[in-house]
Design a protein around this motif. Sequence first.
Motif, mmCIF file in Angstrom:
data_model
loop_
_atom_site.group_PDB
_atom_site.id
_atom_site.type_symbol
_atom_site.label_atom_id
_atom_site.label_comp_id
_atom_site.label_asym_id
_atom_site.label_seq_id
_atom_site.Cartn_x
_atom_site.Cartn_y
_atom_site.Cartn_z
ATOM 1 N N GLU A 47 0.833 -1.200 0.000
ATOM 2 C CA GLU A 47 0.000 0.000 0.000
ATOM 3 C C GLU A 47 0.876 1.263 0.000
ATOM 4 N N ARG A 82 1.319 4.262 -2.805
ATOM 5 C CA ARG A 82 1.122 5.696 -2.488
ATOM 6 C C ARG A 82 2.237 6.566 -3.035
ATOM 7 N N LEU A 136 1.306 14.069 -1.574
ATOM 8 C CA LEU A 136 1.190 13.390 -0.282
ATOM 9 C C LEU A 136 0.715 14.359 0.792
ATOM 10 N N GLU A 156 -2.945 15.007 0.333
ATOM 11 C CA GLU A 156 -3.747 13.856 0.761
ATOM 12 C C GLU A 156 -3.801 13.710 2.279
ATOM 13 N N SER A 157 -2.652 13.964 2.933
ATOM 14 C CA SER A 157 -2.570 13.635 4.369
ATOM 15 C C SER A 157 -2.530 14.840 5.295
#
Length: 277
Positions: A135, A139, A199, A202-203
Amino acid sequence: MSDPLLRARDLTKRFTARGPLGSKAEFTAVDQVGFDVELGETLAVVGESGSGKSTTARLVAKLMEPSGGTLEFEGEDITHAKGPALARYRGKVQVVFQDPFSSLNPRHTVERILTAPLVYQGIAPRGSRREHAKELMERVGLNPDHSLRYPAQFSGGQAQRIGIARALAVGPKLVICDEAVSALDVSVQAQVIELLRRLQRESGFSYIFIAHDLAVVRQIAQRVAVMSKGRIVEQGPCEQVFTAPRDPYTQTLLAAIPRIDPEWDRRRREHVTKEKG
Ligand SMILES: Nc1ncnc2c1ncn2[C@@H]1O[C@H](COP(=O)(O)OP(=O)(O)OP(=O)(O)O)[C@@H](O)[C@H]1O
Ligand SMILES: [Mg+2]
């Protein structure tokens, strides 16, 4: 006013240098540095070689004890955190270094590299370790079928993606990138910067982004701190620092970079003309 994610105040690091005939000299590598990092933002740190950028990064990551000053994270004083408090902090603050090959164990598979941080933090992955590693690889744009390969079997850019995936494994709130894209070819560099930006979108974590290339900094950071000889000589929004630098050192630094952004260069020169006229 709520607390920033990270608050550094008067952060100082002195080293003792041994001279001839056993003499000792104190040298201040980081000198009363202070800055805040808000959740979700990117603070760039720029400055000449030896100005104290990496030492600041090490202090913030708590890989090294400061000689003075304080560090707060989410309002909590972590300057001298030890034991469980330090372990918790390590789960929230991660570092990506310049050379992926020297920071990845060459004898471990990517799967092992990417699951080690979870093991250290005592976190059980949702699925199996293998699924977790795959996973993470997805990503960061790596082929998950390559999870049993070793670092040497990847290119520099791919290896840096593994380093980034490892940093993300524990779900950090702050990722410190110390020249993380500096060693990469320009085209690969652009892809990795794009990845770092995605990233973050997204986070929602923060970056401290250390770089010597100001063109790179402009692509990723909202705020910038300029270091010289262990001190922050100027900090503020990129737009302001880059178009209207107040500090003479920042002005020299900006004058030394190649003009690849004509629009920015035009605005900067306009400003300089205004100041003079
Ligand atoms: N462990 C150490 N012991 C003694 N001196 C050190 C140590 N680590 C760093 N220094 C010194 O502190 C100063 C700042 O080093 P630092 O690595 O933080 O600079 P930098 O801004 O990251 O430079 P570069 O752009 O070259 O990476 C340098 O003069 C360096 O030699
Ligand atoms: Mg450095």
